[in-house]
Design an enzyme around this catalytic site. Structure first.
Site, mmCIF file in Angstrom:
data_model
loop_
_atom_site.group_PDB
_atom_site.id
_atom_site.type_symbol
_atom_site.label_atom_id
_atom_site.label_comp_id
_atom_site.label_asym_id
_atom_site.label_seq_id
_atom_site.Cartn_x
_atom_site.Cartn_y
_atom_site.Cartn_z
ATOM 1 N N MET A 32 -19.309 32.165 50.202
ATOM 2 C CA MET A 32 -17.953 31.785 50.571
ATOM 3 C C MET A 32 -17.005 32.970 50.407
ATOM 4 S SD MET A 32 -15.719 28.770 48.771
ATOM 5 C CE MET A 32 -17.085 27.648 48.930
ATOM 6 N N CYS A 33 -16.029 33.052 51.316
ATOM 7 C CA CYS A 33 -15.013 34.099 51.253
ATOM 8 C C CYS A 33 -13.626 33.499 51.371
ATOM 9 C CB CYS A 33 -15.210 35.108 52.379
ATOM 10 S SG CYS A 33 -16.660 36.124 52.194
ATOM 11 N N LEU A 34 -12.655 34.288 50.986
ATOM 12 C CA LEU A 34 -11.261 33.905 51.092
ATOM 13 C C LEU A 34 -10.683 34.491 52.377
ATOM 14 C CD1 LEU A 34 -8.890 32.517 49.630
ATOM 15 C CD2 LEU A 34 -8.365 34.744 48.629
ATOM 16 N N CYS A 88 -19.140 37.145 54.656
ATOM 17 C CA CYS A 88 -19.170 35.880 55.355
ATOM 18 C C CYS A 88 -17.958 35.776 56.264
ATOM 19 C CB CYS A 88 -19.185 34.736 54.356
ATOM 20 S SG CYS A 88 -17.651 34.600 53.453
#
Length: 191
Positions: free
Chosen positions: A62-64, A5
């Site tokens: 979701m990603c960091l 993402c």
């Protein structure tokens, strides 16, 4: 398998694909404050004008994302943006260098595939969120992406509403917007 993402992974995956007519251009953020953009973010919302995005958004999560000053040898004001994501159930990271332009909040970066330079505008920053807009190409082959970064994994409804209004102002229809689920898996390698 969770698909990658975030602004940067979406750019990697979408950059070479055909797209729909382009949404509105980016705008300058009055009073851009770099310190509000630096730090740890969660990529929680995306909008894209590509057919590929519509077909694959249900696979994204979701990603960091971490934004930090780059090493001095990269130049003054250059930022490092690192995204953590899953690919085939393996945690990976991708880093790009954002080079500032003369317009505050406007950066360029080389395509991860090489050959062209892409633009990203940090159009709004707040202590809780950031709204980004990226574009490259012209005419029928142009690509546009809006991204919502949040300081928390669960942004408030008002922040989501802000992103929805932002994407509508850029010309993205509702079906081109996605709020990414938190699977927890993309955070594992960044702890």
């Amino acid at each position: 398998m969770a698909a990658p993402c975030s602004l940067w992974m979406a750019l990697v995956l979408l950059g070479a694909l055909g797209v729909l007519p382009a949404p509105a251009r980016a705008s300058e953020q009055p009073g851009f404050q770099l310190d509000q953009f630096l730090g740890r973010w969660f990529s929680v919302g995306l909008a894209s004008n590509t057919k590929w995005f519509r077909e694959k958004k249900h696979l994204m999560s979701m990603c960091l994302v971490v934004v930090a000053p780059a090493a001095p040898e990269h130049g003054q004001g250059v930022l490092s943006l690192t995204t953590g994501f899953l690919r085939k159930d393996k945690y990976e990271t991708l880093s790009v260098l954002l080079t500032p332009t003369d317009t505050p909040g406007h950066y360029t970066y080389p395509s991860p595939f090489g050959g062209n330079t892409q633009d990203v505008w940090v159009e709004e920053t707040h202590s809780e969120y950031a709204l980004l807009y990226s574009a490259w190409g012209a005419g029928e082959s142009s690509f546009h992406l809006a991204t919502l970064y949040s300081r928390t994994e669960t942004p408030q409804d008002a922040v989501k509403d802000k992103f929805t209004a932002f994407t509508a102002a850029k010309g993205f229809p509702k079906e081109d917007i996605d709020f990414l689920p938190n699977t927890g898996k993309c955070m594992e390698g960044h702890q």
